[in-house]
Structures are given as C-alpha cells and as structure tokens.
Design a protein around this motif. Structure first.
Motif, short mmCIF file in Angstrom:
data_model
loop_
_atom_site.label_atom_id
_atom_site.label_comp_id
_atom_site.label_asym_id
_atom_site.label_seq_id
_atom_site.Cartn_x
_atom_site.Cartn_y
_atom_site.Cartn_z
N ASP A 433 0.31 -5.83 -28.89
CA ASP A 433 -0.85 -6.70 -29.21
C ASP A 433 -2.07 -6.33 -28.37
O ASP A 433 -3.21 -6.39 -28.86
CB ASP A 433 -0.50 -8.16 -28.90
N LEU A 434 -1.84 -5.99 -27.10
CA LEU A 434 -2.97 -5.67 -26.22
C LEU A 434 -3.76 -4.49 -26.78
O LEU A 434 -4.95 -4.33 -26.49
CB LEU A 434 -2.48 -5.33 -24.80
N ARG A 435 -3.08 -3.64 -27.58
CA ARG A 435 -3.74 -2.48 -28.20
C ARG A 435 -4.31 -2.79 -29.57
O ARG A 435 -4.94 -1.93 -30.19
CB ARG A 435 -2.75 -1.32 -28.32
N ARG A 436 -4.03 -4.00 -30.06
CA ARG A 436 -4.58 -4.39 -31.37
C ARG A 436 -5.92 -5.08 -31.23
O ARG A 436 -6.70 -5.14 -32.17
CB ARG A 436 -3.64 -5.40 -32.04
N PHE A 437 -6.12 -5.67 -30.09
CA PHE A 437 -7.30 -6.55 -29.93
C PHE A 437 -8.20 -6.01 -28.83
O PHE A 437 -8.12 -6.41 -27.67
CB PHE A 437 -6.83 -7.97 -29.60
N GLY A 438 -9.08 -5.10 -29.19
CA GLY A 438 -10.04 -4.59 -28.20
C GLY A 438 -9.41 -3.73 -27.14
O GLY A 438 -9.68 -3.90 -25.94
N SER A 439 -8.55 -2.81 -27.55
CA SER A 439 -7.90 -1.90 -26.61
C SER A 439 -8.93 -1.04 -25.88
O SER A 439 -9.96 -0.68 -26.45
CB SER A 439 -6.93 -0.99 -27.38
N VAL A 440 -8.63 -0.71 -24.63
CA VAL A 440 -9.52 0.19 -23.87
C VAL A 440 -8.67 1.18 -23.10
O VAL A 440 -7.55 0.87 -22.70
CB VAL A 440 -10.42 -0.58 -22.87
N PRO A 441 -9.21 2.38 -22.87
CA PRO A 441 -8.51 3.30 -21.98
C PRO A 441 -8.40 2.66 -20.60
O PRO A 441 -9.36 2.05 -20.12
CB PRO A 441 -9.41 4.54 -21.94
N HIS A 442 -7.23 2.74 -20.00
CA HIS A 442 -7.08 2.13 -18.68
C HIS A 442 -5.94 2.81 -17.93
O HIS A 442 -5.15 3.55 -18.51
CB HIS A 442 -6.85 0.62 -18.78
N GLY A 443 -5.89 2.53 -16.66
CA GLY A 443 -4.85 3.12 -15.83
C GLY A 443 -4.69 2.34 -14.56
O GLY A 443 -5.51 1.45 -14.26
N GLY A 444 -3.63 2.65 -13.84
CA GLY A 444 -3.40 1.92 -12.60
C GLY A 444 -2.36 2.61 -11.76
O GLY A 444 -1.86 3.67 -12.10
N PHE A 445 -2.08 1.97 -10.64
CA PHE A 445 -1.13 2.56 -9.69
C PHE A 445 -0.47 1.48 -8.86
O PHE A 445 -0.92 0.33 -8.83
CB PHE A 445 -1.85 3.56 -8.78
N GLY A 446 0.61 1.88 -8.20
CA GLY A 446 1.28 1.00 -7.24
C GLY A 446 1.51 1.75 -5.95
O GLY A 446 1.80 2.95 -5.97
N MET A 447 1.36 1.04 -4.83
CA MET A 447 1.65 1.64 -3.52
C MET A 447 2.73 0.81 -2.83
O MET A 447 2.60 -0.42 -2.73
CB MET A 447 0.39 1.64 -2.65
N GLY A 448 3.77 1.45 -2.38
CA GLY A 448 4.80 0.75 -1.61
C GLY A 448 4.26 0.40 -0.24
O GLY A 448 3.91 1.30 0.54
N PHE A 449 4.17 -0.90 0.04
CA PHE A 449 3.50 -1.33 1.27
C PHE A 449 4.29 -0.95 2.52
O PHE A 449 3.72 -0.52 3.53
CB PHE A 449 3.25 -2.84 1.22
N GLU A 450 5.61 -1.11 2.48
CA GLU A 450 6.41 -0.73 3.65
C GLU A 450 6.32 0.78 3.91
O GLU A 450 6.25 1.22 5.05
CB GLU A 450 7.87 -1.14 3.46
N ARG A 451 6.33 1.56 2.83
CA ARG A 451 6.21 3.01 3.02
C ARG A 451 4.85 3.37 3.60
O ARG A 451 4.73 4.30 4.40
CB ARG A 451 6.41 3.73 1.68
N TYR A 452 3.83 2.63 3.19
CA TYR A 452 2.50 2.85 3.76
C TYR A 452 2.56 2.63 5.29
O TYR A 452 2.04 3.44 6.07
CB TYR A 452 1.48 1.92 3.12
N LEU A 453 3.20 1.52 5.70
CA LEU A 453 3.28 1.23 7.14
C LEU A 453 4.09 2.31 7.86
O LEU A 453 3.72 2.74 8.96
CB LEU A 453 3.91 -0.15 7.37
N GLN A 454 5.19 2.76 7.23
CA GLN A 454 5.97 3.84 7.83
C GLN A 454 5.10 5.08 8.02
O GLN A 454 5.15 5.74 9.05
CB GLN A 454 7.14 4.22 6.91
N CYS A 455 4.29 5.35 7.00
CA CYS A 455 3.47 6.56 7.02
C CYS A 455 2.41 6.53 8.11
O CYS A 455 2.20 7.51 8.81
CB CYS A 455 2.84 6.75 5.64
N ILE A 456 1.75 5.38 8.29
CA ILE A 456 0.68 5.37 9.31
C ILE A 456 1.23 5.20 10.72
O ILE A 456 0.65 5.68 11.69
CB ILE A 456 -0.44 4.33 9.04
#
Lengths: 477, 477
Positions: A433-456
């Motif tokens: 449905d989201l693609r039937r009604f005014g669909s737009v090109p879009h994108g996103g991402f996720g970052m693992g917060f604990e891994r971020y803390l491990q990394c820094i």
C-alpha cells in the motif's frame, strides 16, 4: 549483614567533633565541586560513596565519588574524624569548605567540617575490593554492583552521552523521532530467530487469544519507519531489538539497541552513506568533548593503542568499495581464510576483518550486494549478469559490521513480484500500500548501538557496554 | 493498483512546459521554505505530498507537505502544469522561485518552474479522502496511512518534541541515562499481568532453556534504576513497558512508554514532587514553544477548551494532599460514587476525577498511601494506627493518574522483613545487597508518556497518541 540497630546507628552517626555554626551549605555534585571556580572557602555539602581512604597521623584523606564524573573529590579531614565506619564503599555526606588543593593531582579539595556516614559497607561481603582492578569477566557476575567500579562507571557515562548525542544529531537535522513498536506481528528480516510474546500463565487471558495473532519481539523498526517516511521525510528510532540467537559471541546479544533512520526522496547510496558517516563522527566528537576522561580510561586500561586507532577513523574519509570489489580483494589476498570468498556468498567475520585491515583500519562501506543474499525490500539494481541490490554495510575496526542499510524497493510492480515469489503478498499488503499511495524513492540504515560503543572504546565483549546484558542462558536481574 | 508501466511513467513524468536553464536549486524542507527570509526569487527545490489542489483558469494552486510542519507550502503554477497525475496524496518534486505571497494566509509561496510527479496516488483506493476530516476511530484502522493526516502528523511531531525535551530536561540536570532491560527475570510490581518471552517455535533452541529462567517483558525499570542509583546519584530511563491487561480502556495499552527517574540522597517526598512538577512544566513549555501550531490543532479540533485548561495547569503550583485527606474529601462529597471511598482501599478512576475537579483542575499530588496497598519497596512511614508508606501519585485532568513515585525502603532490616513476609527474600537477594553496601535514602517516580501526551493535547483515547498501538486483540503491522 547488619541488623536494624547497626544501620540506624549508621544513619545517625555524626562525628563527635563539634560542627561550627554557619549558614546552610549548598549541595554540589562531585563534578560541580571539582569544576568550581570559587575555592576561597565556599561552604558546600557533597554526598557520595567512599572510593579510597588514607589515614595519616594527623590527617585523614577520603576520595568521594557520586557518579557525576570519573574523578573523585578529595576530602581532607582532621584525624579525629576517623571512624571504623568510614570504609571503602560506604556512603557519606560531607560538609566543609572548598579550597584550592596544594597537591598537583587535583585543583580543588574539600576541607571537612562534618562527615556523616549514611550507609555502611560490609567490606568482607562486598565483592568489589579496595584498590583491586577486577577483570571485566569477574564484574559480569555482579550486574547489580559492577556500576560502582571506575571502568563500568565510565562506560555507562559514555553510553549516556552517546545516547544524548544521537538524539541531538537527528533533532538538529529535522528528523522526527518515532517509537517503533517492540511487539509486532511482522518478521522484518524473514529470519527464524524470533522471540514470541504471550501472556504469562498467571494471567486470566487465554494465551493464543491476547493479540489474536502470533506476536513477536521486533528485530528491526525499519518497516514501521517506512510507514512514517510516507508522511515525514526524515524519521529515526532508537530502541531495543531482539534476536533469539543461540550465540555466546562477543558481538551478539539477545537484547540490544539499534539506531535506525529512514529518509524519503533519497535516490542513491551516497546520500545515505554521508548520513551514516556524519552520525558516527558527530556522535563520537560529542562523546570525546563531553567525557574525555571516561574515554581515556577505557583506552588506557582496556584497549591500549585504541586512542590512535579512533583518531585515525575520525580524521579520514570513510572508504567505499562494492561487494564485487571486496570479493576480488579477498580472492587476491595471500591470507588463507576458513571460508573461501566467493561471489554470491555472504562475507564472514574473517573477511570483514581482513577488508578493514586492507583499508588501513579506516571504516569502509561495502555496497551493492547480490540480490539473492538480501531481503525482499532492498532496491533491485536491475544489473547483471551478477544481479545486485542497492545495499550497504559499514565495516569498522574491532567489531566488523556496524551499520547496515539500503535503498528500499519503492516500485510497486517489482516489490509485488518479489513478495509473490516469497509467498508474502498477503501478509505485506499494507507494505505494498505504501507504494500505491504517493510512493517515493527512499532508503535507510540501522546502527548497532552496543557495537558502536565497542568500536569507539575498544571494548572487546559486547556484554560490558550494556547495563544488563541478556544472552543465551543468562537473564540476571 | 497500478502496474509497472504506470509507475515508471509516473517516475519519469515531467511537465511539458520547458524548464528554464539555471543553476541547480537548493533543496529545502517545507518548514525551512516557509520560514525563509529570502523571498526575492531564491531558486529552490521542495519535495513532498500533495495535500490540496485547486485549478483555476490560468493558475494552479497546490499545497505540498513533507511532514516537517503542519503548514503546507503553497505552490503557484501556470495552468499548463496541470495534469491528471497531480492528485491528492501523490508525491511531487517542485522547483521554482520562493516569493512573498500576496495572500494573507501565508508569507511565502513557491512559483513553480518545474513540477515532477514522483509517485501517483490511487485516489479511489486511498482511504484518506481529500478535504474530509476523518474521525480518529476511523483512522485507527489504517496504522500505515494515518500519519499522513494533519491531526496524526501533529500528534506525532508533538510526541517527537516531547521526547527530545524529556531527554534534555534530565541531561541538563546531570542525570545519567540508563537503558533498563526490556526482558527481565523480575516481576517488579508483583502483579500477574506479565508477558512471557520465549524463542518462537521456528528456532532451534528448546523454549525453556533459552535464558534458563522464565523471562518476562518489563513492567517498570525501577529496580534496575535503583541498582544504578547506587553508583550515579541521578539516573533516568525512557523506554517501553508492558502489561498483559485485558483492557480496552482509553488509558491502557499492552505496550506503552514510561519516563522513570531515581534520585539518591533524597529524604522527603517534596524533593521528588518538585522534580515531577518541573519535568511536566519544562517539557510542556518546550513543546509549546517548538510546535505551537501542532498543539493548537489538537486544542482546536480534538479538545476545544483544552488550551485554557493547560494554561491553568502550567501557571499554578501543583497541589499536595495526603491520601487520608483525599479520603476525607471524597467522603464529604455530595457526589455519589459507584465505589464508596474508604481508608485502606485504592482510589478508583471516579475518585481521581473528583479530586482533580475538587482541586479546580490543578494537578494534585496525593501522598502517603496505606502500606497494605503498596509494594514491598516503598518506604515505611512507621506511623500509626493508619500505617502508611511514603508514596505519591500525581493526578491530572483528562487521564487521572499520570505519575507514581515513592521513597524506597533503604533500611536493610525493614526491607528484609517485608520481603520475608512475601516469601521473596531469595529472589530479591540482589536487591537487599544494595542496602548492605553503602545504602542511601533514595526515591523515584515514573510518568506514563502516552498519558502525558493525552493530558497536554486533550486526546481522549491513548491509542491515538502512539504510532502503533498494541492492546488486547490488536497488534496491527
């Protein structure tokens, strides 16, 4: 263990040295006391826990910490203040005058006029011992007490600062914060590692009837963020996600935190990668400027040499290679891998580590993965013969994969075909449905917060960067 | 539904009016466009969804919204731009010049030079209809689309602003943010309304063996915050909590958000109440100053008269009465209650409502509840013959109970006796430990975040202030 009389005595304990009469002291945190510019005898009150005690012939030195900073406040008192109840771990209230310290170790110290023990500490039973540096594995046995050590205190303050910095990052850029649901009837990744949720046996509701449908703990807020990205062009969420993985690895938890963002009208991976890199760098700079001592403690005692590695990550532009290039690099490597790198097969941890090393310990984006490896919602690049989707992972030192993202398939007919092929058309009608009604090109991402803390911070085990780790065979407290 | 050809046409659709050559337009959000000071023909690009369309003989007016603000940007275009694809709900990219508007309705409008339809909207199938004000109950059927209406857009922007304001409130005061666990082996309230968590049938792990102990979704982060308050003197959490309550009420959800704080070295309820009142007022002031139009929309269309009620709450000091006084007030009331008010019995919703009215619609703290009504961790007032604990609830208009808090029992021997009486000593040994090792007087509170939003916006049903409501028989998406 002490009984009622001991504690009530402790609560009322006050040094027998007469307290001079003066106007009520203003209450200060240790952090504020240490940063005070007014050291000409300002009368203050400080409360906290004794971190060290040193008794000399005429003078008693205490260090009091209240968690507001890594550094403790030095209390200087007349030896007559000494008492058997002033022990490591006990809680105290100290009143006195803030003065300039004669020692080089601190700028400010508190000349005590009154010391009150609030709660004793049974030193024999207390698993944290005075002047000992306990290994992180040892501390993991005491999730209710380990926050009272310097190292966990620092990690948790960094975690709190990073949390605030992430919220600010998105708010400053006009993102709308969305609480995506924890309980869901979707299975975003199509993976089997789900926790199911049912009313416990004690409730009066028949188990299978509570939600009318099987309900699970979320593995990602992405699909719900996509809903919102049809109304707000920039949205983010920062909350718990779950995997029922039977893993004791140093980078997996059953309950962990993810920062996820979704952006509408994005047409290429470069725009997404820019936001990821900015998020990593802005959050880290904010942490470094707000709690430098805490980061330094970790770099000094947990991960020597990591300070330079982090600076190296921050000052360089992150690199970009395609999955196909990554496979080429791995195939040409002289290194012998347990899993032979091959186009069309997922990268293993050993591959990720090699790629990061190959890139000179600079974080590297790997783009355009084989379509067959990725879930239905990733945008088809319509290339060939090696058919890929517009996916991107960010690989970093210490942890390997830190971010995962993609452009989403916004074209109704392509998405419909892919859902149909997986037999998911009915379940994901709302997503179509989201693609039937005014669909737009879009994108996103996720970052693992604990891994971020491990990394820094350079913390090797993910269980040490979350207050209460949950993993197979362990759900303490 | 449209097939591949239609959408690909839509994606490539560009008005046939020739576009003048000029330097690339800078991309602006609708909010930034509306607030732009530069209206002397700056060339910009705006992307969003069509909220209204009005075609006159020579001019075409569009309103485009991208969720960055309630207000849409007016696009003024030559009639030749008109097209069947420019419909309510479709997504567009518009390039043109920002100019001062001649109308009084807006300051700024966009003179279109290029209009591109990004994604069509199938108006017949789209459940949200042009120019209709759909009731909130109707919109609840479409959790994936309702965020595209003005009212849900406003509520969710307010939710996002309030979230940010709450984080800032605590950060500015030196609180450390803690992620308390969602999965827990504790049952904080001793209540039976728990959700149990197990790996779903598809996983390879035997259900009963995943955590080795029964695991539940948290009902409160309090006990875990108390752990942290033994190291940091001020901590807070803001996350999801769960109740498997078989309720369809307008103030209950199976999954809802709580803001919880715990403060060490607090010895009386007044200090706690001050933080609660400050939190309520500071957050609300921040929301009012950052999204006044969104709040106004709710007050205008959902809850007429609520603007004055909210101002009344903000400008008055909250009131304080004891539970015993509350019972007195209720017993003297001429009102006839379904449940007769009686000392030792819990306040019912009807009682809470009466008390708030009695207090002139000013929020009122009710303190010192009967010990027998409250859980083991609340501090014994050691009074009598009417034995109470140092508990406090805040009652407010619209929702009744908004905050609940208490001083915690920090005295080892009293806590031990109360745990023993409930047969909980073994399970809560770790909690007793906190009182063995440097115990301090402390207290804290929790605020239901959805109820807070209901209270400030005047929204009657809790299901309308959370993006994806979960309750008995409903877990959509």
């Amino acid at each position: 263990m002490f009984g009622s009389r001991v504690l009530s005595r402790a609560l009322r304990f006050c040094s027998s040295v007469p307290c001079p009469r003066h106007k009520p002291s203003s209450k200060l945190s240790v952090r504020d006391a240490l940063g005070s510019q007014n050291t000409s005898g300002e009368r203050v009150k400080v409360q906290g826990w004794i971190r060290s005690i040193r008794s000399q012939k005429e003078v008693l030195f205490l260090h009091v910490n209240d968690g507001s900073s890594l550094e403790s406040l030095q209390i200087v008192a007349d030896a007559s203040f000494d008492s058997r109840e002033l022990t490591f771990g006990s809680s105290v209230e100290v009143q006195g005058q803030l003065v300039k310290s004669l020692s080089k170790k601190q700028n400010v110290e508190l000349k005590a006029e009154k010391i009150e023990v609030i709660g004793n500490c049974d030193a024999k039973a207390f698993p944290i011992k005075y002047k000992e540096r306990h290994p992180l594995e040892f501390l993991r046995q005491y999730p209710h007490l380990r926050c009272r050590t310097n190292v966990l205190g620092s990690i948790l303050r960094v975690r709190s600062e990073a949390t605030a910095a992430i919220h600010s990052f998105f708010k400053d850029r006009g993102f709308v914060h969305i609480h995506t649901p924890v309980i869901t009837s979707n299975d975003c990744e199509g993976a089997g590692e789900l926790f199911q949720v049912e009313p416990s046996g004690k409730t009066k509701i028949p188990k299978e009837n509570f939600f009318n449908v099987p309900a699970f703990l979320t593995v990602s807020g992405q699909l719900h963020l996509e809903v919102m990205s049809g109304a707000f062009t920039q949205v983010f969420t920062f909350g718990p996600t779950f995997r029922a993985e039977n893993s004791q690895s140093r980078r997996h938890l059953a309950e962990f935190y993810m920062v996820e963002a979704e952006i509408s009208f994005v047409e290429n991976l470069h725009d997404l990668m820019q936001v990821m890199e900015d998020l990593f760098k802005a959050t880290t700079m904010s942490v470094l400027s707000n709690c430098p001592e805490d980061v330094e403690l970790c770099h000094k005692f947990i991960a020597p040499g990591h300070k330079d590695r982090l600076e190296h990550m921050l000052k360089n532009n992150f690199l970009i290679i395609s999955y196909t290039e990554a496979i080429e690099i791995l195939r040409k490597a002289s290194h012998s891998f347990t899993f032979t790198p091959k186009w069309g097969v997922d990268l293993q941890t050993e591959h990720e580590k090699y790629l990061v090393k190959h890139c000179g310990d600079i974080p590297v984006f790997v783009t355009n993965y084989p379509l067959a490896l990725k879930p239905f919602y990733m945008r088809d690049n319509e290339d060939g013969p090696q058919h890929t989707v517009a996916a991107v992972d960010l690989l970093v030192p210490v942890v390997g994969e830190l971010f995962g993202g993609s452009l989403r398939e916004e074209r109704y007919h392509i998405l419909e075909q892919r859902l149909a092929r997986s037999g998911l058309t009915e379940a994901y009608q709302w997503y179509l449905d989201l693609r039937r009604f005014g669909s737009v090109p879009h994108g996103g991402f996720g970052m693992g917060f604990e891994r971020y803390l491990q990394c820094i911070l350079g913390v090797d085990n993910i269980k040490d960067v979350i207050p209460f780790p949950r993993f197979t065979h362990s759900c303490l407290l």
